[in-house]
Design a protein around this motif. Sequence first.
Motif, short mmCIF file in Angstrom:
data_model
loop_
_atom_site.label_atom_id
_atom_site.label_comp_id
_atom_site.label_asym_id
_atom_site.label_seq_id
_atom_site.Cartn_x
_atom_site.Cartn_y
_atom_site.Cartn_z
N ILE A 179 0.86 -1.18 0.00
CA ILE A 179 0.00 0.00 0.00
C ILE A 179 0.90 1.23 0.00
O ILE A 179 1.76 1.38 0.87
CB ILE A 179 -0.93 0.01 1.23
CG1 ILE A 179 -1.72 -1.30 1.30
CG2 ILE A 179 -1.87 1.21 1.19
CD1 ILE A 179 -2.58 -1.47 2.54
N THR A 181 2.59 4.44 -2.86
CA THR A 181 3.48 4.56 -4.02
C THR A 181 4.26 5.87 -3.99
O THR A 181 4.34 6.59 -4.98
CB THR A 181 2.67 4.45 -5.33
OG1 THR A 181 1.61 5.41 -5.29
CG2 THR A 181 2.09 3.07 -5.54
N GLY A 185 7.70 3.21 -1.65
CA GLY A 185 6.95 2.22 -2.41
C GLY A 185 7.57 2.00 -3.79
O GLY A 185 7.67 0.87 -4.27
N ARG A 324 6.45 15.31 -3.10
CA ARG A 324 7.84 14.85 -3.06
C ARG A 324 8.26 14.16 -4.37
O ARG A 324 7.67 13.15 -4.75
CB ARG A 324 7.96 13.85 -1.91
CG ARG A 324 9.31 13.28 -1.71
CD ARG A 324 10.11 14.16 -0.86
NE ARG A 324 11.24 13.50 -0.26
CZ ARG A 324 12.13 14.16 0.46
NH1 ARG A 324 11.99 15.45 0.65
NH2 ARG A 324 13.14 13.54 0.99
#
Length: 532
Positions: A179, A181, A185, A324
Amino acid sequence: MYLDAIIIGAGFSGLYQLHQCRDQIGLKTLVIEEGKEVGGTWYWNKYPGSRCDTESHIYCYTFSKEIYKNWKWKERYPKQKEILRYLKYVEKKLSLKRDIIFNNRVNSAVYLDEKNLWRVKTNKNKTFYCKYLISAVGSLSATNIPNIRGLKNFKGGWYHTGRWPNKKISFKNQKVAQIGTGSSGIQIAPVLAKSVKSLTVFQRTPNYSVPARNKKLTKTFIKNTLDKYNYIKNLLKKTPGGHAFHFSKKSIFEFTESKRLKILEKAWLNGGLSFRACFSDITKKISANKIVSNFIRDKIKRIVKDRHIAKILTDFGHPFTTKRPTLNTNYFEIFNRKNVQLVDLKKNPIIKITKKGIKTKNEELKFDKIIFATGYDALTGSILSLNLTGRKNIKLQKYWKDGPKTFLGIMIPNFPNFFVISGPGSPSVLTNVPAQIEQHVEWISKFIKHLEKVGCRKVEPRIKETENWVNEINILANKSLFMKAKNSWYKGDNIPGKPKKFIPYPAGLPQYREICNKVQKKMYKGFNISLK
Ligand code: NA7
């Protein structure tokens, strides 16, 4: 036990602050660290594929020529293990360990008005007293584990990337759910995809990502950077993010379409965070940003073969760099593998976690393991977890209930003699963090030296200056593209109930450095310094 200074955290900032307090100022100093080793963020983020997105030759200390020149990085981007080795090397070089206690988490810190001391308690029932308390807890360390119904019923293993266990975990031939990304991730997924039976990536927001183009560093590159120590040290003070690249001085609109493309292609091929700097206005002007956002979208669509999956991965609701920015090594390529699935949480949200897996609106999936790459209660979470009580019994949780209030991101009214390294209100997460840390540690240390010299009993920032600083951050953020992201941890959107305020100082490290230096030159204007 009484100390002059207590530093909380033994990562990049805590280690350097200990060296300054103990070896440069001569204070009796102790570092309290929750982990069992030095490393901070890099102690906890041990997940497969964990690596820094900043280039290794600048993701390090520059305060000591000897330390800089005696360390040779191996790859363009340092692996988590390599950063840990580096921090252990620095710790040894400066003999820091003797003043660090490990396996102790600070549970509370209370300022005792009548004694003018901080009382610090840990989860191991240890109590310490000190005059100066310094938070070096890092901006991204309070993990965000979403409150999904049923997690406690799950029979398999579950892990957060930012609190990875010390033991080796095997994912081989297992059904794994991931869970999130974001940067973490996007790093872990390609590594897992190679060995798992199946990897199901649950994506809430599609993320722009630029190829990292990691590589082994050549002997020539290593020699050149070590030889250019002085140049690099100075360069990091001049660029907005404390990185080793300059932004182009030219707008994207100064070029024809074909020339623009050529420049973008070249930057894409080079990879890395400098991609955003190939024109002057990508991060500043929405029209310039749109061209580059579309360029990235096209690149991803060319990699991912399934058009429906490609659409889910590129349905960006925000401009490039307003959240980010992430780097990747073959992230989008994994969606061409048979063992990788993508779940679009916007259309098919998670309803609950079951004993055997995850139930979404449309399906029930079985998993052996769940990985939460769901990020952090960024910037404020780690400081609030210290449970600080300042003057007149004022709780930090209450004082910051509408958003963090700091002056320069360094000190907080009502919390005397308490300093924060890389906290809210400082450039922190918008920079190459060690560069910001060095600036903060040196500024704070000079300040403490001054306070000791003049016989200061306690110091705290004035309310008016603090309010001005908070307003200034608001004004700068509102002028920037950052506010165009509906949902970003830069402004607290990822944590339910967190005040929705832009948290870091958004005008770059050089401007911030100049402001801090001015305050210093004006004999710490903006602070109330009480003498004995
Ligand atoms: P990030 O950048 O905060 O990414 C977290 C990801 O997790 C992001 O995709 C989030 O989606 C997603 N997320 C967060 N909460 C949920 C819930 N409840 N459900 C589904 N998905 C969720 O953290 P990282 O660890 O990747 O990176 C942080 C920095 O740490 C990184 O830059 C490095 O410096 C180290 P969202 O975008 O919020 O919709």
